[in-house]
Design an enzyme around this catalytic site. Sequence first.
Site, PDB file in Angstrom:
ATOM      1  N   ASN A 151       0.972  -1.123   0.009  1.00 18.18           N
ATOM      2  CA  ASN A 151      -0.025  -0.120   0.125  1.00 18.18           C
ATOM      3  C   ASN A 151       0.789   1.150  -0.039  1.00 18.18           C
ATOM      4  O   ASN A 151       1.474   1.890   1.111  1.00 18.18           O
ATOM      5  CB  ASN A 151      -0.828  -0.074   1.303  1.00 18.18           C
ATOM      6  N   ARG A 174      -2.297  -1.608  -3.845  1.00 17.36           N
ATOM      7  CA  ARG A 174      -3.264  -0.706  -3.696  1.00 17.36           C
ATOM      8  C   ARG A 174      -2.944   0.402  -4.823  1.00 17.36           C
ATOM      9  O   ARG A 174      -1.732   0.875  -4.883  1.00 17.36           O
ATOM     10  CB  ARG A 174      -3.264   0.272  -2.313  1.00 17.36           C
ATOM     11  N   HIS A 186     -10.683   5.467  -1.309  1.00 11.42           N
ATOM     12  CA  HIS A 186     -10.794   4.561  -0.139  1.00 11.42           C
ATOM     13  C   HIS A 186     -11.674   3.515  -0.211  1.00 11.42           C
ATOM     14  O   HIS A 186     -12.450   2.811   0.683  1.00 11.42           O
ATOM     15  CB  HIS A 186     -11.140   5.436   1.109  1.00 11.42           C
ATOM     16  N   ARG A 236      -5.442  18.510   3.486  1.00 10.57           N
ATOM     17  CA  ARG A 236      -6.494  18.786   2.063  1.00 10.57           C
ATOM     18  C   ARG A 236      -7.567  19.552   2.651  1.00 10.57           C
ATOM     19  O   ARG A 236      -8.247  19.048   3.456  1.00 10.57           O
ATOM     20  CB  ARG A 236      -6.689  17.599   1.293  1.00 10.57           C
ATOM     21  N   GLU A 257      -7.331  -2.676   4.939  1.00 14.48           N
ATOM     22  CA  GLU A 257      -7.158  -2.628   3.389  1.00 14.48           C
ATOM     23  C   GLU A 257      -6.311  -3.618   3.039  1.00 14.48           C
ATOM     24  O   GLU A 257      -6.331  -4.107   1.915  1.00 14.48           O
ATOM     25  CB  GLU A 257      -6.749  -1.223   2.919  1.00 14.48           C
TER      26      GLU A 257
HETATM   27  C1  LIG Z   1      -7.173   8.520  -1.604  1.00 10.39           C
HETATM   28  C2  LIG Z   1      -6.446   8.930  -0.238  1.00 10.39           C
HETATM   29  O1  LIG Z   1      -6.827  10.058   0.167  1.00 10.39           O
HETATM   30  O2  LIG Z   1      -5.607   8.089   0.092  1.00 10.39           O
HETATM   31  P1  LIG Z   1      -4.771   8.308   1.586  1.00 10.39           P
HETATM   32  O3  LIG Z   1      -5.708   8.676   2.730  1.00 10.39           O
HETATM   33  O4  LIG Z   1      -4.047   7.096   1.756  1.00 10.39           O
HETATM   34  O5  LIG Z   1      -3.984   9.553   1.620  1.00 10.39           O
HETATM   35 MG   LIG Z   2      -5.013   5.188   4.776  1.00 10.74          MG
END
Ligand SMILES: CC(=O)OP(=O)(O)O
Ligand SMILES: [Mg+2]
Length: 403
Positions: A10, A94, A183, A244, A387
């Site tokens: 992953n 992944r 996710h 983010r 996961e």
């Molecule tokens: C798609 C995504 O945001 O994955 P991660 O939470 O692992 O950054």
């Molecule tokens: Mg994660």
Amino acid sequence: MSSSRVLVLNSGSSSVKYQLLDMSDSSRLAMGLVERIGEETSRLKHTPLTGGGAERERTGPIADHEAALKAVADELAADGLGLDSPELAAIGHRVVHGGKHFTEPTVIDDAVLAEIERLIPVAPLHNPANLTGIRTAQALRPDLPQVAVFDTAFHTTMPEAAARYAIDVSTADEHRVRRYGFHGTSHAYVSRATAKLLGKAPEDVNVIVLHLGNGASASAVRGGRCVDTSMGLTPLEGLVMGTRSGDLDPAVIFHLARVGGLSIDEIDTLLNKKSGLVGLCGDNDMREIRRRIDEGDSSALLAFDIYIHRLKKYIGAYYAVLGRVDAIAFTAGVGENAAPVREAAVAGLEELGLAVDGGLNAVRSDEPRLISPEYARVKVAVVPTDEELEIATQTYALAGKNS
Ligand SMILES: CC(=O)OP(=O)(O)O
Ligand SMILES: [Mg+2]
Ligand SMILES: Nc1ncnc2c1ncn2[C@@H]1O[C@H](COP(=O)(O)OP(=O)(O)O)[C@@H](O)[C@H]1O
């Protein structure tokens, strides 16, 4: 010799999580994590789960994902579980963005690699790392099947009404602009595990899954199928995350460009890497934010309140999308560990049949569990995601049989 082992990789933007599993009984033989790849202070933590060896940790620079995977291969070899083992049946990866094309786990060939590469512009933090993981693993074991398990696959059941943005249809179609969601491996696993916790078949339950890690997303799952999710074209939409922004008025981007003079790349970095919790208060780790709140830090408290406000809006939205909700499941690093987040997200929603029991919520455990009081119409659950197990299961089902 029978080969029933699967290695799962992953690869994240700056980390690699891995597990080696024996799929004859789904047991884990080893697991680990490489963090802060590309920095001076990279760290590899390796945990052997067979043979009684102790956890090992090494720190020091690991330059890139290729070096990280080679270090992982060395650790496994030191336990007699090297990648050269004939017992290894397949390697599962992944892959974050699979676009509309990949609705199932897929054995990787050149065409699949090319498609994952083509999708880099819509998953710039993730797909390049996933590709390096695949290429390095291929170089180490060219004879083995390598399987891609896509974050987007579970969401391909979303109806058009949820998957389309309300923009000009021909422009959207030309550039494949639509909501894909991410996710998905976690949302699929957790929604099924939640049904099991309720003693019901997945087809019979409606669940809102809140995957709250560094990246975070919510999904509405009706009878085992995803009907809506909070991430969109890229993993930027939706909830407030570690770094983010999640949802914002798209005109913020025009404003920052025209009035603020920022370039598109600067705005991309701002919204993906310098926003969310880290942008609001300087920290993206919920443990640190809670510690600062306990010390009376007002910017940490405001960041927490903004995070919770958004989360609550999505619970309400997906309640309305589903019409009837049997359970809400909290998962991933924050969802599994941060009791104050769970309490605050559900606070005040008693009229919707939602409540959290303070005593149950405070219990720490790795097991799926209910944290709602007996009387609650909608169950609230904490369901640890896995996961890697889900990726191993899908990989072995596809590629394990004939090795
Ligand atoms: C798609 C995504 O945001 O994955 P991660 O939470 O692992 O950054
Ligand atoms: Mg994660
Ligand atoms: N004990 C804890 N209490 C509160 N938050 C935690 C705890 N442990 C981990 N977290 C949160 O979980 C986040 C990591 O979640 P994880 O699901 O591992 O993310 P990712 O897979 O995106 O790297 C951390 O950034 C931190 O905010």
